[in-house]
Write a protein that holds these residues in place. Structure first.
Motif, short mmCIF file in Angstrom:
data_model
loop_
_atom_site.label_atom_id
_atom_site.label_comp_id
_atom_site.label_asym_id
_atom_site.label_seq_id
_atom_site.Cartn_x
_atom_site.Cartn_y
_atom_site.Cartn_z
N SER A 168 7.62 -1.30 10.40
CA SER A 168 8.45 -0.78 9.18
C SER A 168 7.90 -1.48 7.87
O SER A 168 7.17 -2.46 8.25
CB SER A 168 9.83 -0.85 9.60
OG SER A 168 10.23 -2.38 9.45
N LEU A 169 8.48 -1.04 6.77
CA LEU A 169 7.80 -1.69 5.62
C LEU A 169 8.42 -3.10 5.41
O LEU A 169 7.96 -3.83 4.61
CB LEU A 169 8.36 -0.75 4.26
CG LEU A 169 7.60 0.51 4.13
CD1 LEU A 169 7.74 1.34 3.08
CD2 LEU A 169 6.02 0.43 4.22
N ASP A 170 9.68 -3.32 6.25
CA ASP A 170 10.21 -4.57 6.29
C ASP A 170 9.09 -5.74 6.56
O ASP A 170 9.14 -6.97 6.19
CB ASP A 170 11.39 -4.92 6.93
CG ASP A 170 12.47 -4.06 6.36
OD1 ASP A 170 12.56 -3.61 5.32
OD2 ASP A 170 13.27 -3.62 7.15
N TRP A 171 8.22 -5.47 7.64
CA TRP A 171 7.25 -6.30 7.97
C TRP A 171 6.02 -6.31 7.11
O TRP A 171 5.16 -7.06 7.38
CB TRP A 171 6.83 -5.77 9.36
CG TRP A 171 7.76 -5.90 10.43
CD1 TRP A 171 8.72 -5.11 10.77
CD2 TRP A 171 7.89 -7.15 11.18
NE1 TRP A 171 9.44 -5.64 11.87
CE2 TRP A 171 8.93 -6.71 12.13
CE3 TRP A 171 7.33 -8.35 11.20
CZ2 TRP A 171 9.71 -7.70 13.02
CZ3 TRP A 171 7.78 -9.29 11.95
CH2 TRP A 171 8.98 -8.93 13.08
N LEU A 172 6.05 -5.74 6.04
CA LEU A 172 4.83 -5.61 5.14
C LEU A 172 5.10 -5.67 3.77
O LEU A 172 5.24 -5.01 2.68
CB LEU A 172 3.89 -4.26 5.15
CG LEU A 172 3.66 -3.80 6.77
CD1 LEU A 172 2.89 -2.54 6.76
CD2 LEU A 172 2.45 -4.86 7.30
N PRO A 173 5.96 -6.93 3.42
CA PRO A 173 6.44 -7.00 2.05
C PRO A 173 5.23 -7.40 1.09
O PRO A 173 4.20 -7.51 1.44
CB PRO A 173 7.30 -8.23 2.13
CG PRO A 173 6.66 -8.96 3.17
CD PRO A 173 6.32 -7.99 4.11
N CYS A 174 5.83 -7.19 -0.47
CA CYS A 174 4.54 -7.37 -1.28
C CYS A 174 4.54 -8.79 -1.89
O CYS A 174 3.59 -8.98 -2.58
CB CYS A 174 5.03 -6.51 -2.55
SG CYS A 174 4.60 -4.91 -2.10
N ASP A 175 5.36 -9.82 -0.95
CA ASP A 175 5.26 -11.09 -1.51
C ASP A 175 3.81 -11.87 -0.99
O ASP A 175 3.12 -11.18 -0.35
CB ASP A 175 6.30 -11.96 -0.87
CG ASP A 175 7.79 -11.40 -1.17
OD1 ASP A 175 7.81 -10.65 -2.17
OD2 ASP A 175 8.59 -11.51 -0.30
N VAL B 285 0.85 -1.43 0.10
CA VAL B 285 0.02 -0.10 0.11
C VAL B 285 0.88 1.21 0.15
O VAL B 285 0.74 2.24 -0.60
CB VAL B 285 -0.97 -0.03 1.16
CG1 VAL B 285 -1.73 1.31 1.25
CG2 VAL B 285 -2.01 -1.13 1.11
N PHE B 286 1.92 1.24 0.56
CA PHE B 286 2.69 2.35 0.92
C PHE B 286 4.24 2.38 0.35
O PHE B 286 5.08 3.33 0.47
CB PHE B 286 3.01 2.58 2.64
CG PHE B 286 1.74 2.90 3.19
CD1 PHE B 286 1.12 4.07 3.07
CD2 PHE B 286 1.14 1.92 4.20
CE1 PHE B 286 -0.10 4.16 3.67
CE2 PHE B 286 0.11 2.18 4.53
CZ PHE B 286 -0.46 3.36 4.51
N ASP B 287 4.41 1.25 -0.49
CA ASP B 287 5.74 1.05 -1.06
C ASP B 287 6.16 2.25 -2.32
O ASP B 287 7.27 2.57 -2.09
CB ASP B 287 5.48 -0.23 -1.97
CG ASP B 287 5.69 -1.32 -1.10
OD1 ASP B 287 5.05 -1.39 0.07
OD2 ASP B 287 6.50 -2.45 -1.15
N GLU B 288 5.39 2.72 -2.88
CA GLU B 288 5.64 3.96 -3.80
C GLU B 288 5.64 5.35 -2.88
O GLU B 288 6.12 6.35 -3.72
CB GLU B 288 4.48 3.86 -4.90
CG GLU B 288 4.54 2.69 -5.60
CD GLU B 288 3.45 2.76 -6.58
OE1 GLU B 288 2.59 3.91 -6.70
OE2 GLU B 288 3.23 2.12 -7.52
N HIS B 289 5.46 5.30 -1.59
CA HIS B 289 5.28 6.66 -1.04
C HIS B 289 6.56 6.66 0.34
O HIS B 289 6.50 7.76 0.74
CB HIS B 289 4.12 6.95 -0.39
CG HIS B 289 2.94 6.54 -1.35
ND1 HIS B 289 2.63 7.70 -2.42
CD2 HIS B 289 2.31 5.68 -1.78
CE1 HIS B 289 1.60 7.30 -3.13
NE2 HIS B 289 1.23 6.11 -2.87
N ALA B 290 6.92 5.72 0.68
CA ALA B 290 7.45 5.57 1.85
C ALA B 290 8.95 5.37 1.54
O ALA B 290 9.60 4.92 0.47
CB ALA B 290 7.20 4.04 2.69
N SER B 291 9.94 5.58 2.58
CA SER B 291 11.39 5.47 2.63
C SER B 291 11.79 4.38 3.54
O SER B 291 11.16 3.84 4.41
CB SER B 291 12.01 6.44 2.87
OG SER B 291 11.54 7.31 4.08
#
Length: 281
Positions: free
Chosen positions: A115-122, A64-70
């Motif tokens: 963090s985004l590491d806990w929400l991967p797109c896999d 959801v946030f991959d294109e907006h987050a660092s």
């Protein structure tokens, strides 16, 4: 002269402009915050207890946030009562993030920083060993922690949204608010109807059968107990050898010879035996 008297003071336009700039400055973070077209919802997986009296399980906001987050950004979950969600103001710093006790006072709080590491797109089902969900209100022992995921205090209803913040706590991206989520409610003992007349026919039949089986099992147990312990209540008569004593021996009865005749017969002339041969010519 009249216009000079009725006109506004010279400093009033500058004061109004200054107040307008302050209002725009306060509203600018909210106006500039990007909204992603995602609506949180309770997981669609058929799970036992995905909605309980104090918890509910949400889908994880993957991709959801991959294109907006660092890498330094954090995804927060905002939980609010349904009627207090519109009054929620996004925090500007980490110090402004509301904790779970503020739910009862302000009607909202933030929890589950990820963090985004806990929400991967896999694919969430590949190698995970389970269904990935966010269980709101699951932690029963975190009441003293700052961003506690404490059990929810009542049935709600609640609304939730996800908020992406930078390392300083300033908001960057947010999602839409979810639909109202209502928790399950238990019944008080006094509200449970125990009158048998309101039970279905099949339930009454099953209750009768179970009661009959219980009675039969009790009778079988009673009969088995009686047979097992009857020897203690009515002891059997001991054998004749045991009544005489500990010595066991044989007893011969000469029923074929009357006692009087057996006493007068000479030696060697007992009935049933050949007489001894005579030595005289």
């Amino acid at each position: 002269m009249l216009a000079a008297v009725m006109g506004p003071p010279r400093g009033q336009p500058l004061l109004g402009l200054h107040m307008l700039l302050m209002a725009l400055n306060c509203l600018w973070p909210s106006l500039s915050l990007e909204l992603v077209p995602y609506t949180p919802q309770v997981t669609a997986w058929d799970l036992e207890g995905k909605v309980t009296a104090t918890t509910f399980s949400l889908e994880q906001p993957r991709c959801v946030f991959d294109e907006h987050a660092s890498a330094s950004d954090t995804v927060w979950l905002v939980v609010a009562f349904s009627n207090a969600s519109r009054s929620f103001q996004n925090p500007e710093t980490l110090a402004d993030i509301p904790a779970s006790p503020q739910l009862l006072t302000d009607g909202h709080y933030m929890t589950l920083p990820l963090s985004l590491d806990w929400l991967p797109c896999d694919d969430p089902m590949v190698g995970s060993g389970g269904v990935p969900v966010l269980r709101v209100g699951h932690d029963h022992g975190c009441h003293q922690q700052p961003f506690c995921n404490a059990p929810l205090p009542g049935p709600g209803p609640y609304r939730v949204k996800f908020l992406l913040t930078d390392a300083k706590g300033s908001p960057r991206v947010e999602t839409k608010w979810s639909d109202p989520i209502t928790l399950h409610q238990g019944k008080t003992p006094g509200s449970i109807d125990t009158w048998p007349g309101r039970r279905s026919g099949s339930m009454i039949v099953m209750t009768s059968i179970l009661s009959s089986l219980t009675g039969l099992l009790f009778l079988a147990f009673l009969a088995a107990s009686t047979a097992r312990f009857s020897s203690l209540w009515w002891p059997e008569e001991a054998p004749e050898q045991l009544r005489i004593g500990s010595f066991m021996g044989k007893r011969y009865m000469t029923h074929h010879i009357p006692p009087s005749e057996a006493a007068t017969l000479p030696v060697g002339c007992e009935p049933g035996q050949d007489p001894l041969p005579s030595l005289s010519p």
